[in-house]
Design a protein around this motif. Sequence first.
Motif, PDB file in Angstrom:
ATOM      1  N   ALA A  68      -3.583   2.056   8.306  1.00 32.83           N
ATOM      2  CA  ALA A  68      -4.899   2.505   7.855  1.00 32.83           C
ATOM      3  C   ALA A  68      -5.866   1.329   7.744  1.00 32.83           C
ATOM      4  O   ALA A  68      -5.540   0.212   8.119  1.00 32.83           O
ATOM      5  CB  ALA A  68      -4.764   3.208   6.508  1.00 32.83           C
ATOM      6  N   GLN A  69      -7.035   1.652   7.198  1.00 33.68           N
ATOM      7  CA  GLN A  69      -8.061   0.650   6.901  1.00 33.68           C
ATOM      8  C   GLN A  69      -8.520  -0.072   8.162  1.00 33.68           C
ATOM      9  O   GLN A  69      -8.596  -1.300   8.201  1.00 33.68           O
ATOM     10  CB  GLN A  69      -7.557  -0.362   5.849  1.00 33.68           C
ATOM     11  CG  GLN A  69      -7.047   0.254   4.564  1.00 33.68           C
ATOM     12  CD  GLN A  69      -8.165   0.812   3.697  1.00 33.68           C
ATOM     13  OE1 GLN A  69      -9.337   0.757   4.047  1.00 33.68           O
ATOM     14  NE2 GLN A  69      -7.802   1.403   2.565  1.00 33.68           N
ATOM     15  N   ARG A  95      -0.050   6.657   2.054  1.00 36.71           N
ATOM     16  CA  ARG A  95      -0.457   5.403   1.435  1.00 36.71           C
ATOM     17  C   ARG A  95      -1.232   5.699   0.160  1.00 36.71           C
ATOM     18  O   ARG A  95      -1.752   6.790  -0.024  1.00 36.71           O
ATOM     19  CB  ARG A  95      -1.376   4.611   2.374  1.00 36.71           C
ATOM     20  CG  ARG A  95      -0.705   4.051   3.595  1.00 36.71           C
ATOM     21  CD  ARG A  95      -1.736   3.476   4.545  1.00 36.71           C
ATOM     22  NE  ARG A  95      -2.495   2.383   3.985  1.00 36.71           N
ATOM     23  CZ  ARG A  95      -2.347   1.100   4.319  1.00 36.71           C
ATOM     24  NH1 ARG A  95      -1.456   0.744   5.210  1.00 36.71           N
ATOM     25  NH2 ARG A  95      -3.092   0.156   3.764  1.00 36.71           N
ATOM     26  N   ASN A 100      -4.323  -2.267   8.393  1.00 35.52           N
ATOM     27  CA  ASN A 100      -3.378  -2.651   7.344  1.00 35.52           C
ATOM     28  C   ASN A 100      -2.093  -1.858   7.551  1.00 35.52           C
ATOM     29  O   ASN A 100      -2.114  -0.630   7.594  1.00 35.52           O
ATOM     30  CB  ASN A 100      -3.996  -2.379   5.967  1.00 35.52           C
ATOM     31  CG  ASN A 100      -3.239  -3.080   4.858  1.00 35.52           C
ATOM     32  OD1 ASN A 100      -2.604  -2.434   4.039  1.00 35.52           O
ATOM     33  ND2 ASN A 100      -3.280  -4.392   4.837  1.00 35.52           N
ATOM     34  N   ALA A 101      -0.982  -2.575   7.691  1.00 34.82           N
ATOM     35  CA  ALA A 101       0.311  -1.955   7.964  1.00 34.82           C
ATOM     36  C   ALA A 101       0.949  -1.476   6.655  1.00 34.82           C
ATOM     37  O   ALA A 101       0.540  -1.902   5.579  1.00 34.82           O
ATOM     38  CB  ALA A 101       1.217  -2.961   8.658  1.00 34.82           C
ATOM     39  N   PRO A 102       1.961  -0.608   6.738  1.00 38.68           N
ATOM     40  CA  PRO A 102       2.615  -0.160   5.506  1.00 38.68           C
ATOM     41  C   PRO A 102       3.186  -1.299   4.669  1.00 38.68           C
ATOM     42  O   PRO A 102       3.301  -1.181   3.451  1.00 38.68           O
ATOM     43  CB  PRO A 102       3.724   0.777   6.013  1.00 38.68           C
ATOM     44  CG  PRO A 102       3.759   0.644   7.483  1.00 38.68           C
ATOM     45  CD  PRO A 102       2.451   0.087   7.916  1.00 38.68           C
ATOM     46  N   THR A 160      -5.421   5.484   1.091  1.00 44.05           N
ATOM     47  CA  THR A 160      -6.102   6.422   1.978  1.00 44.05           C
ATOM     48  C   THR A 160      -5.975   7.849   1.470  1.00 44.05           C
ATOM     49  O   THR A 160      -6.743   8.712   1.868  1.00 44.05           O
ATOM     50  CB  THR A 160      -5.536   6.348   3.408  1.00 44.05           C
ATOM     51  OG1 THR A 160      -4.123   6.508   3.344  1.00 44.05           O
ATOM     52  CG2 THR A 160      -5.867   5.020   4.043  1.00 44.05           C
ATOM     53  N   ASP A 178       5.537   8.534   3.859  1.00 48.37           N
ATOM     54  CA  ASP A 178       4.651   8.886   4.970  1.00 48.37           C
ATOM     55  C   ASP A 178       3.208   8.997   4.503  1.00 48.37           C
ATOM     56  O   ASP A 178       2.461   9.840   4.978  1.00 48.37           O
ATOM     57  CB  ASP A 178       5.125  10.213   5.585  1.00 48.37           C
ATOM     58  CG  ASP A 178       4.652  10.345   7.014  1.00 48.37           C
ATOM     59  OD1 ASP A 178       4.416   9.316   7.655  1.00 48.37           O
ATOM     60  OD2 ASP A 178       4.500  11.488   7.471  1.00 48.37           O
ATOM     61  N   PRO A 211       0.782  -1.235   0.000  1.00 51.52           N
ATOM     62  CA  PRO A 211       0.000   0.000   0.000  1.00 51.52           C
ATOM     63  C   PRO A 211       0.821   1.295   0.000  1.00 51.52           C
ATOM     64  O   PRO A 211       0.235   2.371  -0.012  1.00 51.52           O
ATOM     65  CB  PRO A 211      -0.829  -0.101   1.284  1.00 51.52           C
ATOM     66  CG  PRO A 211      -0.037  -0.992   2.170  1.00 51.52           C
ATOM     67  CD  PRO A 211       0.642  -1.978   1.267  1.00 51.52           C
ATOM     68  N   THR A 212       2.139   1.193   0.011  1.00 52.09           N
ATOM     69  CA  THR A 212       2.938   2.412  -0.061  1.00 52.09           C
ATOM     70  C   THR A 212       3.780   2.463  -1.336  1.00 52.09           C
ATOM     71  O   THR A 212       4.651   3.317  -1.460  1.00 52.09           O
ATOM     72  CB  THR A 212       3.883   2.537   1.161  1.00 52.09           C
ATOM     73  OG1 THR A 212       4.799   1.441   1.140  1.00 52.09           O
ATOM     74  CG2 THR A 212       3.104   2.523   2.465  1.00 52.09           C
ATOM     75  N   SER A 247       1.497   7.611   9.599  1.00 56.53           N
ATOM     76  CA  SER A 247       0.305   7.839   8.779  1.00 56.53           C
ATOM     77  C   SER A 247       0.115   6.723   7.761  1.00 56.53           C
ATOM     78  O   SER A 247      -0.743   6.789   6.900  1.00 56.53           O
ATOM     79  CB  SER A 247       0.398   9.190   8.079  1.00 56.53           C
ATOM     80  OG  SER A 247       1.615   9.267   7.372  1.00 56.53           O
ATOM     81  N   THR A 248       0.918   5.685   7.888  1.00 58.26           N
ATOM     82  CA  THR A 248       0.845   4.572   6.938  1.00 58.26           C
ATOM     83  C   THR A 248       0.099   3.367   7.511  1.00 58.26           C
ATOM     84  O   THR A 248       0.075   2.312   6.897  1.00 58.26           O
ATOM     85  CB  THR A 248       2.260   4.149   6.525  1.00 58.26           C
ATOM     86  OG1 THR A 248       3.049   4.033   7.699  1.00 58.26           O
ATOM     87  CG2 THR A 248       2.868   5.166   5.599  1.00 58.26           C
TER      88      THR A 248
END
Lengths: 288, 485
Positions: B215-216, A194, B247-249, A197, A192, A166-167, B212-213
Amino acid sequence: MNKSLNKIIGFLFVSSLCITGCGADDTQTVATFTSLVAEDNFDVDGQIDTSFWNFDIGDGSEQGIPGWGNNELQFYTDRTENVTVENGFLLITARQEDFNGAQYTSARLQTQGKIQQQYGRFEARIRLPFGKGMWPAFWLLGDDSDGNIWPQIGEIDIMENTGDAPTEIFGTVHGPGYSGANSISKTYTFQDSRVDTDFHIYGIEWGPDYINYYVDDVLYYQMTPKVLAEETNGEGEWVFNDRPFYIILNLAVGGNLPGPPNAETVFPQTMVVDYVRVYENIETNSTN
Amino acid sequence: MKNRKHINVKTIFSLTLVLILLSSCERELSDEAVFATFPNTAEIYTDSPVGLTDEFFRSFDPALGANPEAFGTDDNVAFEGNSSIRIDVPAPNDPNGNFVGGIFLDRGEGRNLTEYTALTFWARASITASIGLVGFGTDFEENKFAVERRNIPLSTDWRKYIVPIPDPSKLVQEKGMFVFSAGGLDIIDSEPNGNEIGFTFWMDELRFENLSTIAQLRPAIFSGEDLTEQGFTGTILPVVGLEATFNAPSGENITVLPAPRYFDFSSSDTNVAFVNELGLIEIVGEGTTTITGQLDGVLAQGSLNLEVLGSFVGAETPPVRDPGDVISIFSDAYTSVTNLNFAIFNDPNVQVQTQSFNGDQIVTYDNLGFVGLGWDGTNDVSGMTHLHVDVQLTSSTNPALTVELIDFGADNADGGGDDTGGGFVVPSSDLTEGTWVGIDIPINAFTQATGGGFSGSPNLNNIARVAFISNGSSFIIDNIYFYRE
């Protein structure tokens, strides 16, 4: 190392220094073509502008490439469950459902014969889905109406992502001698933020003998015939000065690259597109 | 240059004065209450404890097996800097205790953690093992906002671990900075039976972070299941299976177990039941209600549809008997076996719950496939004539119930080749929804072969298990005892 790459890296470094030094107002200049020639801001709810977009329907069998050439698992439709416009955004939604022999449905829009151009700047502002098996993409294919076939027609992937990262996004070029698993790719990693989001701007600026890849205010890759030669031991043929390219937006499920969804993948998943814009460079585009 | 610097400092100083003046002006002008805010210190351990109590580590109770000697620091190993926390996980036979665990507490009145999204740390281990529990919010007081992450796998290289904060806005004054617990590594059978081995792990750079990574957020109650259960007025049921998945980075999903206070629970009919902040459902009236929950504004997956028909009516109290005529497994009317486990084995779908009404404990098995009751030791029931069980069917369609006995044989141990077992099929016509039925099974009637592979008609000298087998029906059970007439 390629000189122009060095330049880019130097530029990036200076620019990031500047950002730390003097605040977030100073942004890198990542694109210089400002003459807007086409855009879809998805302003009319419930309606896809068919003067801009075509739908690709099915699982690729009709096109002679079942699984769209990548063993993808979805069946593309033009139903509102899979593609619609709401609140000023294009929503491409992947669902888990039995449909015409497939386990998933989704949508793929393209602009062949409607919006296509050689060179210029192509960008879109997108929020991506998440989860194993998701494979969203914003990409360009060379127009094949002259009878040439892929990979000779060329492919410029402006943004691809797999939902289990996701990054990260990546930009890629495909052409003769460097296609599919041998394509040439560069990954960009958000430090910093994603992709699922936050909205990000994904774009390329493309001219004779170069394609610059950018994300938001960061230029992260430049593809040139020289880079191509280095990456392919001189075998790769630069096919990006030849023809107009058209735009594709799609959300695939499964396939060779991301692998299939797993038990933790949440459905439905939606790729949210704020806008798609095409600019031309007055100098190079007018000499076409 | 020096002079200039001096001037700058002076300027800053006068600016500060102005600010102070301004704020004191503000104060005089305003009568608004000023809320106390607590320090927002992020660090917990870097090269030394940061802002923790002098004792640093407070162990779980050694009386329960916690080994306070296993905790320390190591100046030869560090992820960053020159020191790390070193945990020597004990072996099961360690005289100082067979597991290590405890908490770190803030030395002040607590910290304001509302600006952070996660607890993070780096860890590595001497072997690829796992830590059973890491988290924060446990303060050995109310543990109001405790969060646990279970079973994190460790590598022999440094890796970063994340414990997401389910809803940071709740943590305005948190004292529980860190909690962990670890036991020996079992490389043989994953059963806690004394064959585990000790190992060492190190933790460093323990802090709260604003990532900030992460989320969800996907919260869940009742482990994400939509349940239907019967309840009784005047009773209390807990909301169980509280989870928050992020969900982690890395793309990995991380599930933590948050305390009930992170959730906002609601009941669709508060005349039937309501839920308090401890996650306890208080049943107050007849009717039907649905219990749902939210975490940080996100609807939790899972719910409980509660059907309340009235107050609970217990089974008939068993008759008074001479103690020599009864061997009781589960009854408040007799002295029963010790350490009864209501589900020493069970199918994965059954929901097991015990409740007490006026001093009479009952056990409910909802959605029963199979379940076995076990207890300390074995019992010789060969002198008894019957097994009695009180059963109330609480589901509606096509019930089935088989009662089984398992005998451990002369070795008094599970397995060993001398175990026997057999079952008795309760006629389904005997089972009526909502009605207690007393079932008296002759001691020699357990003739059916069992699902576990026993051929029927067990020995009766070393009885160790009573089991119930069904087809997904639901039952309330009380008064399981052997007797002789």
